[in-house]
Design an enzyme around this catalytic site. Structure first.
Site, PDB file in Angstrom:
ATOM      1  N   CYS A 113      62.330   2.498  17.856  1.00  0.00           N
ATOM      2  CA  CYS A 113      61.070   1.729  18.128  1.00  0.00           C
ATOM      3  C   CYS A 113      61.622  -0.200  18.544  1.00  0.00           C
ATOM      4  CB  CYS A 113      61.292   0.802  16.467  1.00  0.00           C
ATOM      5  SG  CYS A 113      60.493   3.212  15.412  1.00  0.00           S
TER       6      CYS A 113
ATOM      7  N   THR B 135      57.548   5.039  21.023  1.00  0.00           N
ATOM      8  CA  THR B 135      56.538   4.013  21.262  1.00  0.00           C
ATOM      9  C   THR B 135      57.473   3.172  22.624  1.00  0.00           C
ATOM     10  OG1 THR B 135      56.897   2.218  19.496  1.00  0.00           O
ATOM     11  CG2 THR B 135      55.471   4.114  19.353  1.00  0.00           C
TER      12      THR B 135
ATOM     13  N   CYS C 220      34.453   6.198  47.740  1.00  0.00           N
ATOM     14  CA  CYS C 220      34.580   6.497  49.089  1.00  0.00           C
ATOM     15  C   CYS C 220      34.737   5.101  49.877  1.00  0.00           C
ATOM     16  CB  CYS C 220      34.228   7.990  50.153  1.00  0.00           C
ATOM     17  SG  CYS C 220      35.741   8.767  51.028  1.00  0.00           S
TER      18      CYS C 220
ATOM     19  N   CYS D 277      37.576  12.953  55.942  1.00  0.00           N
ATOM     20  CA  CYS D 277      38.280  12.889  54.651  1.00  0.00           C
ATOM     21  C   CYS D 277      39.928  13.463  54.664  1.00  0.00           C
ATOM     22  CB  CYS D 277      37.813  14.335  53.858  1.00  0.00           C
ATOM     23  SG  CYS D 277      38.765  14.992  52.295  1.00  0.00           S
TER      24      CYS D 277
ATOM     25  N   CYS E 145      37.369  10.911  44.595  1.00  0.00           N
ATOM     26  CA  CYS E 145      35.410  11.570  45.229  1.00  0.00           C
ATOM     27  C   CYS E 145      35.848  12.532  43.697  1.00  0.00           C
ATOM     28  CB  CYS E 145      35.132  11.909  45.878  1.00  0.00           C
ATOM     29  SG  CYS E 145      36.062  13.361  47.220  1.00  0.00           S
TER      30      CYS E 145
END
Lengths: 453, 431
Positions: free
Chosen positions: B138, B204, B356, B381, B387
């Site tokens: 904790c 956490t 892009c 590309c 994308c």
């Protein structure tokens, strides 16, 4: 007890008071904050978004929706008003199903468009409730512009010109400004006196003087305006209604739909408004739908729209046709009136013939027909521009009976611009009129400040 | 029908879904409700020494929502159990006796002294509980008192306490790790050295969930002030998955059994943790969001998926993805992909184009013949997957491998050989 089916039956008080209130309440109540947030999150924030292209006033729709999604409602409203100062009314009356929402990519992804109209209303109503005005006037240019007609085109033009620092005088013939927003559209689309609230909102920018009771052609003429002002904008609308060109059009009970709607819009108590038991509406546009639905909501038993062509040619959108049918209006396609039959001094029966298109696309009677009994017949076959508002030798050039303008909405007269329903090519939409007014205002500003046109 | 029975450190439960030590497991009433709903086990809310702690009387929780109020992230400033130790122990004993087939592990947090740990552990053993979980996680409240994450951030403490506990009990000892640390392998290794039987992670993440811009108070707002709290829920899952994988693929810690925690909301999340080496999973936020009934979906979903895949027990897929998690330097540089847009599925929103164009490699068209048309330019590309990540339509953009020929972007032949950075000519340290 049912009335004798042949006797004329026109009456007030067809409904209980609460039924009137219910029937004429807001057709699409305002979204609450949570609904708006959920709906806004459906927007994909498209690049070069199709909805913006489809909007006649080019509102940056993805931006204002994203502003709603991030709880920046003031920003959202300003994004809208920047392009369309009547964004509030357009959110209510735009046929979004044939404009922005028709091209929303969400139609492909999930089958339903983002409810752009509802979101726009959420933003504009929320802002207008604050009582603020989103724009400040530029410093005064000392120029004066006359705007004739306080409908959407005139108001939009006046507002933009005032924002740019010019002093505006609006001449409006009727007692109230707003044009068809005030007198024309269906009551349930703009409840709570919204049209007047919007006028007040627009005028709150300052610099606009409004003179009601001033009709062009009735003590007011264009040449005088041209000499008294540095520029003139004409937002005259269409003052006349088309006729059926049948004998007996002046028979009692044969009514221009637009006049009846105006009466309805101005009625303090709808139960006092007479309506027939059997209604026929002739026409296929938004006015036909508006009068048909509203007479049904006033308690008419049988309301029939008769349109001479088919579903797909109808000026009213599919959405509007559905609205009519959901309200119990019957729509008869492919039939035209050929005779108005008077009974006991009033309209009694309308005789129709069925129609079809021939190979050349021309509409013909099939020779076959039918009769419909009626207590009231509404003509909703379009409006017409009345050019006799211009004194002799003062009129700008007309095309197809309406004022001819160029892309800047400039008429053949160098210092006169025009927009809205009175111009050739006018789109018969509030949003298109607003765009006309805005475009003309930008051109007038350029003319006044640089002398260029 | 798949067999979901679970054995974690010898602790048996009918399924691998346990409730994590947290508010849902604070008392008999809740735990019995959870068992009735079908949960395989619980880790009882952390017990401490007397006098027991007290909680704030203002709000303890804060949340991040999507626009439709789906809970994405959650945080809390609640402390360990604020009920008397004796009451908790009595309830634990009763519940375990009445529910012998379910797992019941007890979470503990006491100061860093041998005496403290050696006092409380036998008290738990006496209840008949199946095991203990040492709360070193904790990040709020208790950490200010030298406990919770302040222990989990110090491997020496971890090792010592694990050892003291092992010396005090024959029950399995699980060490619950804090993610508020740079290298999760270090505390895991310490736990192993101390003799712990397994680890549970993640606890956490230290967080401030947000600021109220009117009051300038952090949320949750306690009289105009707020404190950092523990962040959990769906948003933390990727962080948890990585930490689980780090322990599972590290040779020194690979043998350590793991109970996976962090944003498990669906059966799929649970399966993902288990493919990365977790022996079971613990759930909290999803139960606190929807109630205990979600376990039905967890059980059904995992079972159906296993049937589909032909797995009969969870051992069949446990750890199956671990070997595929590697250091970047071992990724195949000759694996070349290009984005391919399915024009039938494309809704023409243009998002792929603009992201892009603005933020990547200008590799997607905007129009063709004057119409909106989005198509990948293979010569630009780099196959980055942006994308496809932003495309609103699932399955519209695929990353398709080039298996031969020339890559039009680099004008180099596509090799089918595996080659990684360690031998790349641009690597000054290439071998």
């Amino acid at each position: 007890m049912a009335n004798n089916s042949t006797a004329s039956d026109i009456s007030t008080h067809r409904l209980e008071q609460h039924e009137y209130e219910n029937n004429f309440s807001d057709i699409h109540p305002l979204l609450d904050g949570y609904q708006a947030s959920v709906e806004a999150s459906r927007c994909y924030f498209c690049h070069d978004a199709p909805c913006v292209v489809a909007c006649p006033t080019s509102i940056d729709i993805p931006l204002f929706i994203r502003q709603i999604a991030s709880t920046n409602n003031t920003g959202a409203a300003k994004t809208i008003f920047q392009q369309n100062i009547m964004g509030g009314m357009c959110a209510r009356v735009c046929p979004t199903e044939t404009l922005c929402e028709e091209v929303c990519v969400r139609n492909e992804a999930g089958g339903k468009p983002v409810k752009i109209g509802f979101l726009q209303r959420f933003a504009t109503d929320g802002y207008m409730e604050t009582g603020d005005h989103p724009f400040q006037r530029a410093s005064s240019t000392g120029k004066k512009v006359a705007v004739v007609g306080a409908g959407p085109a005139g108001m939009a033009c006046a507002h933009r010109l005032s924002a740019l620092g010019h002093d505006i005088t609006i001449f409006e013939g009727r007692a109230k400004s707003g044009g068809l927003n005030e007198y024309g559209i269906a009551s349930y689309k703009a409840v709570d006196d919204f049209a007047q609230k919007e006028i007040d909102f627009i005028l709150s920018i300052g610099g606009i003087e409004l003179k009601t009771g001033s009709y062009l052609g009735q003590g007011l003429d264009l040449d005088t305006l041209r000499s008294d002002y540095d520029a003139v904008f004409l937002g005259l609308g269409q003052g006349g209604s088309n006729n059926l060109r049948l004998d007996g059009e002046d028979t009692d009970g044969v009514i221009n739909a637009i006049d009846y709607i105006a009466q309805l819009r101005q009625a303090d108590d709808l139960s006092q408004l007479s309506v027939g038991r059997r209604i026929i509406v002739i026409g296929g546009g938004m006015t036909a739908i508006d009068v048909a639905v509203q007479t049904k909501l006033l308690g008419a038993e049988e309301v029939t729209i008769v349109y001479r062509r088919g579903i797909s040619q109808m000026g009213a959108s599919k959405y509007e046709q559905d609205l009519a049918q959901t309200n119990g209006v019957n729509i008869v396609y492919w039939a035209m009136p050929v005779e108005l039959v008077e009974q006991d001094g009033r309209i009694g029966v309308v005789r129709f013939e069925r129609t079809s298109l021939d190979n050349d696309g021309k509409l013909n009677s099939t020779g076959d027909g039918f009769d419909l009994a009626s207590d009231m017949v509404f003509k909703a076959i379009g409006q017409v521009f009345l050019s006799d508002v211009f004194a002799k030798n003062q009129a700008p050039e007309l095309t197809r009976g309406r004022i001819r303008v160029d892309d800047n909405r400039q008429t053949s007269l160098g210092d006169v611009w025009a927009g809205g329903d009175c111009i050739d090519g006018g789109d018969d939409l509030t949003v298109a009129a607003v765009e006309d007014g805005k475009v003309a205002a930008m051109a007038i500003d350029k003319f006044l400040t640089s002398g260029e046109v | 029908m798949a067999d979901l029975r679970n054995d974690f450190l010898g602790i048996k439960s009918p399924n691998p879904f346990w409730l994590a030590s947290a508010p849902p497991t604070d008392r008999e009433t809740n735990v019995v409700r959870a068992y009735k709903a079908g949960w395989g086990g619980v880790v009882w809310k952390t017990l401490g020494e007397e006098p027991h702690v007290v909680n704030v009387n203002g709000p303890r929780y804060g949340a991040i929502h999507s626009n439709d109020r789906q809970l994405i992230g959650f945080n809390n400033i609640e402390l360990i159990s604020d009920r008397p130790l004796e009451v908790n122990l009595r309830e634990i004993k009763k519940v375990k006796r009445e529910w012998p087939d379910r797992a019941l592990v007890v979470s503990l947090m006491v100061p860093v002294t041998e005496e403290s740990w050696k006092t409380i552990v036998p008290l738990v053993e006496e209840t008949g509980a199946d095991g203990i979980e040492l709360n070193f996680g904790c990040p709020h409240g208790m950490s200010e008192r030298g406990m919770g994450s302040s222990i989990g951030q110090d491997p020496e403490y971890i090792e010592n306490i694990a050892r003291w506990c092992k010396q005090s009990t024959s029950m399995p000892v699980i060490v619950k790790l804090t993610p508020n640390i740079t290298d999760i392998r270090q505390p895991a290794l310490a736990a192993l050295k101390g003799g712990a039987d397994g680890v549970a992670l993640i606890n956490t993440i230290n967080s401030i969930i947000g600021i109220d811009l009117d009051t300038m108070s952090p949320n949750p707002n306690i009289d105009g002030q707020g404190s950092h709290g523990g962040y959990c829920g769906p948003a933390v899952k990727p962080i948890a998955l990585n930490m689980v994988a780090e322990i599972a693929r590290n040779a020194d810690t690979a043998a350590l059994p793991i109970s996976g925690i962090g944003g498990v909301s669906t059966w799929r999340d649970a399966v993902e943790f288990m493919t990365l080496g977790a022996g079971n999973v613990q759930v909290c936020t999803a139960a606190m969001t929807y109630g205990f009934k979600i376990v039905e979906e967890l059980i059904d979903g995992m079972s159906d998926w296993m049937d589909d895949k032909g797995y009969t027990t969870t051992d069949d897929f446990m750890g199956a993805a671990v070997k595929n998690v590697v250091d970047w330097k071992y990724l195949n540089m000759n694996y070349v992909v290009k984005a391919v847009i399915d024009q039938d599925k494309c809704i023409k929103c243009g998002r792929c184009h603009i992201v892009c164009e603005d933020t990547s490699h200008q590799a997607i068209t905007l129009e063709r013949n004057g119409e909106r048309y989005f198509e990948v330019k293979d010569d630009e590309c780099v196959g980055c997957n942006l994308c496809a990540s932003v495309c609103p339509v699932e399955g519209c953009i695929d990353m398709v491998q080039l298996t031969g020929g020339i890559d039009p972007r680099t004008n180099q032949p596509v090799s089918t050989e595996y080659a990684n950075w360690t031998t790349h000519s641009n690597n000054p340290n290439a071998v």
